[in-house]
Write a protein that holds these residues in place. Structure first.
Motif, PDB file in Angstrom:
ATOM      1  N   LEU A   1     -29.850  55.086  22.673  1.00  0.00           N
ATOM      2  CA  LEU A   1     -30.875  54.635  21.552  1.00  0.00           C
ATOM      3  C   LEU A   1     -31.998  55.828  21.906  1.00  0.00           C
ATOM      4  O   LEU A   1     -32.913  55.975  21.329  1.00  0.00           O
ATOM      5  CB  LEU A   1     -31.291  53.319  22.244  1.00  0.00           C
ATOM      6  N   GLY A   2     -32.169  56.328  23.207  1.00  0.00           N
ATOM      7  CA  GLY A   2     -33.153  57.139  23.500  1.00  0.00           C
ATOM      8  C   GLY A   2     -32.980  58.786  23.287  1.00  0.00           C
ATOM      9  O   GLY A   2     -33.711  59.629  23.697  1.00  0.00           O
ATOM     10  N   ASN A   3     -31.602  59.044  22.588  1.00  0.00           N
ATOM     11  CA  ASN A   3     -31.206  60.490  22.863  1.00  0.00           C
ATOM     12  C   ASN A   3     -31.508  61.231  21.331  1.00  0.00           C
ATOM     13  O   ASN A   3     -31.132  60.781  20.620  1.00  0.00           O
ATOM     14  CB  ASN A   3     -29.766  60.597  23.090  1.00  0.00           C
TER      15      ASN A   3
ATOM     16  N   LEU B   1     -39.690  50.419  19.410  1.00  0.00           N
ATOM     17  CA  LEU B   1     -39.393  49.123  19.746  1.00  0.00           C
ATOM     18  C   LEU B   1     -39.059  49.184  21.338  1.00  0.00           C
ATOM     19  O   LEU B   1     -39.085  48.190  21.871  1.00  0.00           O
ATOM     20  CB  LEU B   1     -37.996  48.705  18.923  1.00  0.00           C
ATOM     21  N   LEU B   2     -38.537  50.144  21.709  1.00  0.00           N
ATOM     22  CA  LEU B   2     -38.040  50.395  23.144  1.00  0.00           C
ATOM     23  C   LEU B   2     -39.412  50.067  23.970  1.00  0.00           C
ATOM     24  O   LEU B   2     -39.169  49.696  24.906  1.00  0.00           O
ATOM     25  CB  LEU B   2     -37.192  51.588  23.225  1.00  0.00           C
TER      26      LEU B   2
ATOM     27  N   LYS C   1     -40.128  47.347  26.701  1.00  0.00           N
ATOM     28  CA  LYS C   1     -40.426  48.043  28.111  1.00  0.00           C
ATOM     29  C   LYS C   1     -41.570  47.295  28.726  1.00  0.00           C
ATOM     30  O   LYS C   1     -41.919  46.960  29.871  1.00  0.00           O
ATOM     31  CB  LYS C   1     -40.540  49.418  28.056  1.00  0.00           C
ATOM     32  N   LYS C   2     -42.701  47.308  27.818  1.00  0.00           N
ATOM     33  CA  LYS C   2     -44.059  46.594  28.443  1.00  0.00           C
ATOM     34  C   LYS C   2     -44.097  45.117  28.431  1.00  0.00           C
ATOM     35  O   LYS C   2     -44.769  44.759  29.382  1.00  0.00           O
ATOM     36  CB  LYS C   2     -45.145  47.163  26.897  1.00  0.00           C
TER      37      LYS C   2
ATOM     38  N   SER D   1     -30.097  42.393  21.205  1.00  0.00           N
ATOM     39  CA  SER D   1     -30.385  42.888  22.476  1.00  0.00           C
ATOM     40  C   SER D   1     -29.442  44.029  22.807  1.00  0.00           C
ATOM     41  O   SER D   1     -28.196  44.079  22.332  1.00  0.00           O
ATOM     42  CB  SER D   1     -30.416  41.926  23.514  1.00  0.00           C
ATOM     43  N   ILE D   2     -29.809  44.846  24.023  1.00  0.00           N
ATOM     44  CA  ILE D   2     -28.947  45.807  24.383  1.00  0.00           C
ATOM     45  C   ILE D   2     -27.748  45.328  24.874  1.00  0.00           C
ATOM     46  O   ILE D   2     -26.472  45.830  25.081  1.00  0.00           O
ATOM     47  CB  ILE D   2     -29.879  46.881  25.376  1.00  0.00           C
TER      48      ILE D   2
END
Length: 285
Positions: A222-224, A277-278, A282-283, A192-193
């Motif tokens: 992770l989103g960059n 996966l992110l 999130k969902k 996990s984050i």
């Protein structure tokens, strides 16, 4: 003999202005030639600050506060140019009117003398409009130049964790890059984050601002897409697009991505797997 304060402002974006010392020397010479006493205690300087927003100019606000004192500590405010006072017509009109009406203090530009007849009102208004136009146009030109540099893959921001900047390029920092890879590997392996952030904290790893990592910092990495050799930026009137996007998602909403000139730290495949996966996580939340 009338007394005066001096207001001096220099900004980082304006290449046409004099240095603070040059402005002060010019104001001192003007005061001497016109038999005005320039008070050393009332020399106000805002350095490296734009003139478009008075709320972000501490010396300017202090000068206005001092001018409101009773009795008024000075009769005039001397400037090198009216543009030093403000590059926003609304602010310029408001503060000049307030100073004249409530404090009896005139604002004088030593290089843009105005006659006492009514036509000076039109001339001053024209100068204010020209100053605001210059400021707005300069901001647009700077933004346009930054956007064009971005489209060509140049760097337009500070380097993220994992890179440093050298000669206009992002260069990999090996000891940070290994942690970037570990963050992606760990997340794809089900860690996990918050747990990843805890591991970074325990290892003493710091962000580029020398702060301990938290979940937000890990999620940002992770989103960059920069770690795949891409650059991203918000461009007005552009929809989000990227060579990394698929029919199912975009790398970042309202962002545009281009191929950069720097080496990647992770593969595009790893990044896309991470985004999938992110989004699933999130969902569920």
């Amino acid at each position: 003999m009338p007394t005066a304060a001096a207001y001096i402002r220099v900004s980082t974006e304006d290449q046409m202005e004099f240095s603070p010392d040059s402005q002060l020397r010019s104001i001192q010479a003007y005061a001497l030639n016109h038999h005005i006493e320039l008070l050393p205690a009332h020399i106000y300087l805002d350095e490296g600050i734009s003139g478009r927003n008075t709320s972000k100019r501490p010396a300017f606000l202090q000068m206005i506060a001092d001018a409101k004192r009773k009795p008024h500590p000075f009769d005039l405010i001397l400037l090198w140019k009216f543009s030093r006072f403000a590059r926003n017509r609304q602010d310029s009109i408001f503060y000049k009117s307030m100073l004249r009406r409530e404090c009896g203090i005139d604002v004088i530009s030593i290089t843009e003398p105005l006659s006492p007849d009514p036509t000076s009102i039109l001339i001053e208004a024209l100068l204010e409009a020209m100053d605001e136009y210059y400021s707005v146009n300069l901001a647009q030109e700077v933004r346009r130049g930054m956007n064009e540099k971005f489209r060509r893959g140049g760097i337009v921001s500070i380097p993220p964790f994992g890179y440093t900047a050298r000669d206009g390029q992002f260069i990999i920092v090996p000891e940070q890059a290994c942690w970037v890879r570990r963050i992606f590997d760990s997340y794809l392996n089900g860690i996990s984050i918050p747990s990843i952030a805890k591991e970074l904290q325990t290892a003493g790893v710091r962000t580029i601002r020398e702060n301990p990592f938290d979940g937000r910092g890990v999620r940002y990495i992770l989103g960059n897409p920069v770690y795949t050799g891409q650059m991203r930026r918000h461009l007005e009137h552009h929809t989000a697009s990227s060579s990394l996007s698929s029919d199912r998602f975009h790398v970042a909403d309202h962002m545009t991505c281009v191929v950069g000139t720097h080496p990647p730290i992770i593969s595009c495949e790893m990044f896309l797997q991470t985004q999938t996966l992110l989004m699933r996580t999130k969902k569920k939340s």
